[in-house]
Design an enzyme around this catalytic site. Structure first.
Site, short mmCIF file in Angstrom:
data_model
loop_
_atom_site.label_atom_id
_atom_site.label_comp_id
_atom_site.label_asym_id
_atom_site.label_seq_id
_atom_site.Cartn_x
_atom_site.Cartn_y
_atom_site.Cartn_z
N ASP A 141 0.31 -0.93 -0.06
CA ASP A 141 -0.47 -0.47 0.17
C ASP A 141 0.83 1.02 0.55
O ASP A 141 2.14 1.03 0.41
CB ASP A 141 -1.05 0.10 1.15
CG ASP A 141 -0.30 -0.19 2.46
OD1 ASP A 141 0.42 0.82 2.70
OD2 ASP A 141 -1.02 -0.95 3.17
N ARG A 142 0.51 2.20 -0.25
CA ARG A 142 1.34 3.75 -0.81
C ARG A 142 1.95 3.81 0.19
O ARG A 142 2.66 4.11 0.89
CB ARG A 142 0.15 4.93 -0.54
CG ARG A 142 0.26 5.93 -1.32
CD ARG A 142 -0.54 7.00 -1.32
NE ARG A 142 -0.54 8.02 -1.67
CZ ARG A 142 -0.42 9.23 -1.87
NH1 ARG A 142 -2.45 9.19 -2.40
NH2 ARG A 142 0.12 10.34 -2.55
#
Length: 342
Positions: free
Chosen positions: A210-211
């Site tokens: 994820d980011r």
């Protein structure tokens, strides 16, 4: 007087007898030397093998030895065989190495090389796979050796479409703020921006981070290996360094080891979890093989913890050692072979 004559006659008779004996000895010796009739002669000359006779009729053993190449002794006593002549296979003309013409590139490629380039096996192993009938070209099973694939042919291995593009592999130490995707509709930064100069081949990230998650992220154009590394049945190990907003209690750690339920997937099984030696109790090491979306963050959230930092330190045995944030490197041949054996 008569007595004197008798004595003289006796002496003459004895002398005659002695002379007779001497003559007999002489005759016998002469007979032996001459090799009389019926008696072998052992005192003669020995047979000559290859010897030439001299003018006297006797064999000569001191003749010259055979000459090989007509070598003559030099001043220092060593034989001289004259100047060396260079070996010339084609007579007087010097030997000129003929260069083979480069093969014409007609766009075709041998089937075993096609399979090898797809990252499935080596060329030799590909030959054995082709013999089994597991490879098809345009829907037809090809088992013959040396078959050439045309540029527009569709090749499948075990029912899956493969490409002959040479496979490449890169490892990135992902920083925060980058989305793990090839394109983003909102025009946000993606991990592809970090590896755009790595190769001209079209590569993709293996799995997702994820980011806000950092750490190990693999890139390749090897679709066969990508599916292998991301499929749950292969149990690829992942190790994370988790930083929580508060200390993890012993009871909560024990519950996480048993497995916690996540909706809608089910029980999240953790392979191992422990505190990191020499670090605060807010920093945890966790190992698992499941790849559910945001699975690590969700595991701790079920126990009332918020994950402040999440770093993947290992994926399928690969680590980010010696790589700074945002840096990447090509995998070694040993690492690639290791991944293919998993």
């Amino acid at each position: 007087m008569n007595n004197r004559r008798n004595q003289s006659n006796d002496r003459n008779s004895q002398g005659g007898n002695n002379r007779g004996k001497g003559g007999s000895n002489s005759s016998s010796s002469s007979s032996r030397a001459g090799g009389g009739k019926g008696k072998p002669s052992f005192g003669g000359s020995k047979p000559s093998f290859g010897a030439k006779k001299t003018e006297g009729g006797k064999p000569s053993f001191g003749g010259s030895k055979p000459s090989f190449g007509g070598a003559k002794p030099s001043e220092d006593g060593k034989k001289s065989f004259g100047p060396k002549k260079p070996f010339n296979k084609f007579g007087e003309k010097p030997f000129v190495k003929r260069l083979k013409k480069a093969p014409v590139d007609d766009g075709t490629i041998r089937l075993n090389k096609y399979v090898a380039n797809a990252g499935i096996a080596s060329r030799r192993e590909a030959d054995e796979l082709i013999k089994t009938g597991i490879v098809t070209v345009n829907g037809q099973v090809i088992s013959e050796m040396g078959y050439k694939v045309q540029p527009d042919d569709e090749v499948r291995f075990d029912g899956k479409k493969i490409s002959s593009q040479k496979n490449v592999y890169f490892l990135l130490n992902k920083p925060k703020g980058f989305i793990t995707t090839s394109k983003d509709e909102k025009d946000r930064q993606t991990v592809m921006d970090l590896v755009k100069t790595a190769t001209t081949a079209r590569i993709f990230p293996v799995g997702r981070l994820d980011r806000q998650t950092t750490g190990v992220l693999l890139f390749t154009n090897d679709g066969y290996l990508t599916k292998k590394l991301t499929h749950p049945s292969h149990d690829m190990k992942k190790i994370y360094h988790v930083t929580l907003d508060k200390k993890l209690t012993a009871n909560d750690m024990a519950d996480i080891k048993k497995g916690v339920r996540l909706i809608p997937e089910g029980i999240a099984i953790v392979d191992d979890i422990s505190f990191i030696e020499g670090r605060p109790k807010t920093e945890i090491g966790i190992e698992l093989h499941i790849g559910w979306n945001r699975v690590v963050r969700r595991i701790f959230e079920t126990k009332g913890y918020s994950v402040e930092a999440l770093d993947r330190v290992s994926f399928a045995g690969l680590t980010k050692k010696s790589l700074g944030r945002g840096e990447y490197r090509a995998l070694t041949e040993l690492e690639v072979n290791f991944l293919k054996m998993l």
